[in-house]
Motif scaffolding. Structure first.
Motif, PDB file in Angstrom:
ATOM      1  N   THR A  33       0.835  -1.194   0.000  1.00 25.42           N
ATOM      2  CA  THR A  33       0.000   0.000   0.000  1.00 25.42           C
ATOM      3  C   THR A  33       0.870   1.244   0.000  1.00 25.42           C
ATOM      4  O   THR A  33       2.048   1.188  -0.293  1.00 25.42           O
ATOM      5  N   SER A  34       0.278   2.357   0.323  1.00 21.40           N
ATOM      6  CA  SER A  34       0.983   3.626   0.258  1.00 21.40           C
ATOM      7  C   SER A  34       1.894   3.841   1.465  1.00 21.40           C
ATOM      8  O   SER A  34       2.480   4.896   1.616  1.00 21.40           O
ATOM      9  N   LYS A  36       4.754   2.738   2.032  1.00 22.12           N
ATOM     10  CA  LYS A  36       6.073   2.243   1.647  1.00 22.12           C
ATOM     11  C   LYS A  36       7.193   2.936   2.402  1.00 22.12           C
ATOM     12  O   LYS A  36       8.351   2.502   2.344  1.00 22.12           O
ATOM     13  N   THR A  37       6.856   4.031   3.062  1.00 18.21           N
ATOM     14  CA  THR A  37       7.900   4.716   3.825  1.00 18.21           C
ATOM     15  C   THR A  37       8.397   3.873   4.988  1.00 18.21           C
ATOM     16  O   THR A  37       9.493   4.089   5.486  1.00 18.21           O
ATOM     17  N   MET A 105       0.700  12.443  10.010  1.00 22.94           N
ATOM     18  CA  MET A 105      -0.320  11.844   9.159  1.00 22.94           C
ATOM     19  C   MET A 105      -0.665  10.436   9.618  1.00 22.94           C
ATOM     20  O   MET A 105      -1.805   9.997   9.493  1.00 22.94           O
ATOM     21  N   PHE A 108      -3.014  10.820  12.414  1.00 22.40           N
ATOM     22  CA  PHE A 108      -4.339  11.193  11.928  1.00 22.40           C
ATOM     23  C   PHE A 108      -5.055  10.004  11.294  1.00 22.40           C
ATOM     24  O   PHE A 108      -6.243   9.780  11.535  1.00 22.40           O
ATOM     25  N   ALA A 109      -4.323   9.249  10.504  1.00 26.60           N
ATOM     26  CA  ALA A 109      -4.942   8.122   9.802  1.00 26.60           C
ATOM     27  C   ALA A 109      -5.570   7.123  10.774  1.00 26.60           C
ATOM     28  O   ALA A 109      -6.625   6.561  10.515  1.00 26.60           O
ATOM     29  N   PHE A 110      -4.910   6.931  11.914  1.00 23.46           N
ATOM     30  CA  PHE A 110      -5.419   5.971  12.890  1.00 23.46           C
ATOM     31  C   PHE A 110      -6.432   6.590  13.852  1.00 23.46           C
ATOM     32  O   PHE A 110      -7.125   5.871  14.570  1.00 23.46           O
ATOM     33  N   SER A 111      -6.505   7.890  13.887  1.00 20.25           N
ATOM     34  CA  SER A 111      -7.217   8.569  14.986  1.00 20.25           C
ATOM     35  C   SER A 111      -8.689   8.174  15.074  1.00 20.25           C
ATOM     36  O   SER A 111      -9.191   7.911  16.164  1.00 20.25           O
ATOM     37  N   GLU A 112      -9.346   8.134  13.938  1.00 23.46           N
ATOM     38  CA  GLU A 112     -10.791   7.912  14.001  1.00 23.46           C
ATOM     39  C   GLU A 112     -11.117   6.538  14.554  1.00 23.46           C
ATOM     40  O   GLU A 112     -11.954   6.390  15.443  1.00 23.46           O
ATOM     41  N   THR A 113     -10.427   5.534  14.071  1.00 22.89           N
ATOM     42  CA  THR A 113     -10.702   4.173  14.535  1.00 22.89           C
ATOM     43  C   THR A 113     -10.266   3.975  15.984  1.00 22.89           C
ATOM     44  O   THR A 113     -10.964   3.331  16.768  1.00 22.89           O
ATOM     45  N   SER A 120      -9.886  13.116  15.700  1.00 21.15           N
ATOM     46  CA  SER A 120      -9.411  13.492  14.368  1.00 21.15           C
ATOM     47  C   SER A 120      -9.523  14.993  14.187  1.00 21.15           C
ATOM     48  O   SER A 120      -8.593  15.656  13.715  1.00 21.15           O
ATOM     49  N   ALA A 174     -10.502  19.244   5.444  1.00 15.16           N
ATOM     50  CA  ALA A 174     -10.793  18.079   6.278  1.00 15.16           C
ATOM     51  C   ALA A 174     -11.633  18.481   7.488  1.00 15.16           C
ATOM     52  O   ALA A 174     -12.520  17.730   7.928  1.00 15.16           O
ATOM     53  N   TYR A 178     -15.290  16.946   8.606  1.00 16.66           N
ATOM     54  CA  TYR A 178     -15.617  16.368   9.910  1.00 16.66           C
ATOM     55  C   TYR A 178     -16.745  17.101  10.592  1.00 16.66           C
ATOM     56  O   TYR A 178     -17.603  16.491  11.240  1.00 16.66           O
TER      57      TYR A 178
ATOM     58  N   GLN B 141      -5.736   4.118  -5.615  1.00 14.36           N
ATOM     59  CA  GLN B 141      -5.817   3.623  -4.237  1.00 14.36           C
ATOM     60  C   GLN B 141      -6.932   4.308  -3.478  1.00 14.36           C
ATOM     61  O   GLN B 141      -7.640   3.689  -2.678  1.00 14.36           O
ATOM     62  N   SER B 152     -10.903   9.186   8.322  1.00 14.13           N
ATOM     63  CA  SER B 152      -9.567   9.728   8.577  1.00 14.13           C
ATOM     64  C   SER B 152      -8.520   9.064   7.691  1.00 14.13           C
ATOM     65  O   SER B 152      -7.611   9.728   7.203  1.00 14.13           O
ATOM     66  N   GLY B 153      -8.672   7.771   7.462  1.00 17.90           N
ATOM     67  CA  GLY B 153      -7.729   7.096   6.591  1.00 17.90           C
ATOM     68  C   GLY B 153      -7.817   7.615   5.175  1.00 17.90           C
ATOM     69  O   GLY B 153      -6.798   7.861   4.527  1.00 17.90           O
ATOM     70  N   LEU B 155      -8.959  10.571   4.214  1.00 14.32           N
ATOM     71  CA  LEU B 155      -8.463  11.948   4.188  1.00 14.32           C
ATOM     72  C   LEU B 155      -6.941  11.985   4.212  1.00 14.32           C
ATOM     73  O   LEU B 155      -6.327  12.823   3.559  1.00 14.32           O
ATOM     74  N   ALA B 156      -6.336  11.073   4.967  1.00 14.57           N
ATOM     75  CA  ALA B 156      -4.880  11.038   5.032  1.00 14.57           C
ATOM     76  C   ALA B 156      -4.305  10.776   3.648  1.00 14.57           C
ATOM     77  O   ALA B 156      -3.327  11.404   3.235  1.00 14.57           O
TER      78      ALA B 156
END
Lengths: 187, 187
Positions: A33-34, A36-37, A105, A108-113, A120, A174, A178, B141, B152-153, B155-156
């Motif tokens: 997935t994205s 890759k970092t 980021m 943030f990506a994990f924040s909602e879940t 978020s 964003a 929300y 993606q 949030s995912g 939006l990220a």
DNA sequence: CGCCCCATGTAAGACGTTACATGATTGA
DNA sequence: TCAATCATGTAACGTCTTACATGGGGCG
């Protein structure tokens, strides 16, 4: 003593482990997935998982079932979830911006879940607030640089400014998303 | 055997050493300017300088003069300049984009002074070319993600897309700047 | 004289990279 | 049966972080 300091990869793993997974599953997420970092090499992931387990943040269980390959499924402990939440909800500092946005980021990506939509929104507002002075200093640097530096150096800085401006615009967008969502139905 | 692999910090140092400096000067650049992404700690810089010297890419000379503090000034060797040029002029791959843009921007920032405006333009065009398919896969993606992932995912990921779009726009702008400049007078 | 900045360095430890190693299972 | 993939690991190595250590020089 326990959760002394967790590197970025550790938090990435904690976040992904909100959905129980094997080490191999996690590697695939990183490689396909994205994200890759982050490293998808076994030499990074498996030791990291072991450390998290030693800290009591996750727990692995070897999957039972007759004809299956040996496969260890990890899941968050309550302590691990607490640590993840703490990390996500800590305020955004200017160092967070200066050292790149990967970490922010990810949070943030994990924040909602992990915590909820309110968290978020909180991150976004914290980000917006931290962004404004940061942009200001970058613009000042550009002015200071204009006389001396070569074109490419100046343009490189302009690139940084533009990308932070884009980030700022995104944060604004964003936030409206929300606020609309929570107005309609915060679930 | 010699220049086996140079980390990002090493190239940052090589680029800065186009202007001869001491280790302390370099630390100040990292700590005070927008290059905060690189470490300014002595435990990183001085060993890195030693390694570069062992590889024959830079040479340090202790400054003479009576009442002065001991101060070692480093400067590029011809081999070091060659290595820097090689690094700057190598084509931009998709991995360069996926692993963040720090490296690419560093190359661009140094390109004009180290190699020349034509090299800067080359990087920009190479970047533009690599950016287009990358943006495409990111957009795909996002589409794939829309159904499943939390807001949030999604939006990220959108944030990532927007920042690459901003980069694309910047590259376009920078190209026009350079083309105008070279048309007028390539010096 | 004491304090702070200049300027350089080292040592211990943590982390990631690279490469290798192992075995079980699926599919041709 | 042979190769590829699944799935997990380990060992060596290099680099960065953190913290400490050292001394000269300007300044009040």
């Amino acid at each position: 003593m326990n959760t002394s300091k967790i590197p970025a990869l550790g938090y990435a793993l904690l976040g992904l482990l909100m959905k129980p997974s094997s080490g191999y599953d996690l590697r695939k997420v990183f490689s396909s997935t994205s994200m890759k970092t982050y490293s998808d090499s076994p030499g990074a992931i498996y030791p990291a998982l072991r450390r998290l387990q030693e800290q009591g943040l996750i727990r692995g269980k070897v999957e039972e079932g007759s004809g299956l390959r040996r496969r260890q499924i990890f899941r968050l402990t309550s302590k691990g979830l607490a640590e993840l939440k703490k990390w996500i909800t800590s305020p955004i500092t200017r160092e967070d911006l200066e050292s790149g946005l990967r970490t922010v980021m990810l949070r943030f990506a994990f924040s909602e879940t992990a915590v909820g939509a309110a968290a978020s929104l909180e991150i976004l507002k914290s980000l917006e607030a931290a962004l404004q002075p940061h942009l200001q200093t970058m613009r000042e640097q550009l002015q200071a640089m204009k006389a001396i530096a070569p074109t490419s150096g100046r343009l490189a800085l302009e690139c940084g400014i533009r990308s932070y401006e884009a980030l700022f615009a995104w944060a604004h967008y964003a936030i409206t998303v929300y606020e609309k969502q929570m107005q309609g139905g915060p679930s």
